[in-house]
Design an enzyme around this catalytic site. Structure first.
Site, short mmCIF file in Angstrom:
data_model
loop_
_atom_site.label_atom_id
_atom_site.label_comp_id
_atom_site.label_asym_id
_atom_site.label_seq_id
_atom_site.Cartn_x
_atom_site.Cartn_y
_atom_site.Cartn_z
N CYS A 175 0.71 -6.82 -13.83
CA CYS A 175 0.53 -6.89 -12.39
C CYS A 175 -0.48 -7.99 -12.10
O CYS A 175 -1.48 -8.10 -12.80
CB CYS A 175 0.01 -5.54 -11.90
N HIS B 274 3.06 0.12 -5.15
CA HIS B 274 1.93 -0.55 -4.46
C HIS B 274 1.86 -0.11 -3.00
O HIS B 274 0.77 0.07 -2.45
CB HIS B 274 2.12 -2.07 -4.49
N HIS C 111 7.93 -0.80 -9.11
CA HIS C 111 6.52 -1.23 -9.23
C HIS C 111 5.97 -1.61 -7.85
O HIS C 111 4.86 -1.18 -7.49
CB HIS C 111 6.47 -2.42 -10.21
N GLU C 112 6.75 -2.38 -7.08
CA GLU C 112 6.26 -2.84 -5.76
C GLU C 112 6.18 -1.68 -4.77
O GLU C 112 5.24 -1.60 -3.97
CB GLU C 112 7.14 -3.97 -5.21
NI NI Z 1 1.75 -5.18 -9.19
#
Ligand code: NI
Length: 179
Positions: A98, A144, A140-141
């Site tokens: 990341c 976030h 993954h995003e």
């Molecule tokens: Ni990331």
């Protein structure tokens, strides 16, 4: 890359807010700037909290990089208000990193496919299925956007590795490549 927030910054732990007016000028300008930063940093994805923006959007931009040499090519896809509405039952482990956690890799289990709804930058509604590495980036995003990071998904701390050890042990490539 210097403007990308790093782990420990409180913004990375906040949930993103739904975008109401997708055409808002400031929002579109922020996304343009983030696209530039992501390309400069060689990233395959970026989410709003990483650039200190409170709204729910992310960029998915799979392409082969030093960090992800096997990644497929795609043009950067900006997703507004993305939501994963279904996960495949099958999952697989993969090494993630990341831009907000420089120099660290972690082994993370993700669904191999996801159904996603989102809006384009023009406000058009879309529903699509993504698979493999692109599905991994989206998961993954979207994490976030809920204030989560891949570090939270690593099952054991033994599944964390420095980028240089990752290259040496997993990719079996020299560690003195420029990054
Ligand atoms: Ni990331």
């Amino acid at each position: 890359m210097s403007n990308i927030l790093k782990v420990g910054h409180p913004q990375l732990r906040r949930s993103a807010k739904p975008i109401v007016d997708v055409s808002e000028h400031h929002l579109q300008a922020t996304i343009d700037a983030a696209l530039t930063q992501m390309v400069k940093a060689g990233g395959v994805g970026l989410a709003a909290p990483q650039v200190g923006d409170p709204w729910s959007w992310c960029i998915v931009a799979s392409h082969p990089t030093l960090r992800y040499p096997d990644a497929p090519y795609m043009s950067p896809l900006v997703m507004l208000n993305p939501a994963i509405v279904a996960h495949s039952r099958e999952s697989e482990s993969g090494w993630e990193s990341c831009l907000s956690v420089p120099g660290v890799r972690g082994l993370v289990s993700r669904s191999v496919a996801v159904d996603v709804t989102y809006q384009t930058r023009d406000g058009e509604y879309r529903a699509e299925t993504f698979k493999g590495f692109v599905a991994r980036i989206i998961q993954h995003e979207c994490d976030h956007l809920s204030g989560m990071m891949f570090l939270d998904r690593v099952e054991h701390t033994a599944d964390l590795m420095s980028e240089s050890e990752y290259r040496r042990n997993i990719l079996q490539q020299p560690t003195d490549l420029p990054t």
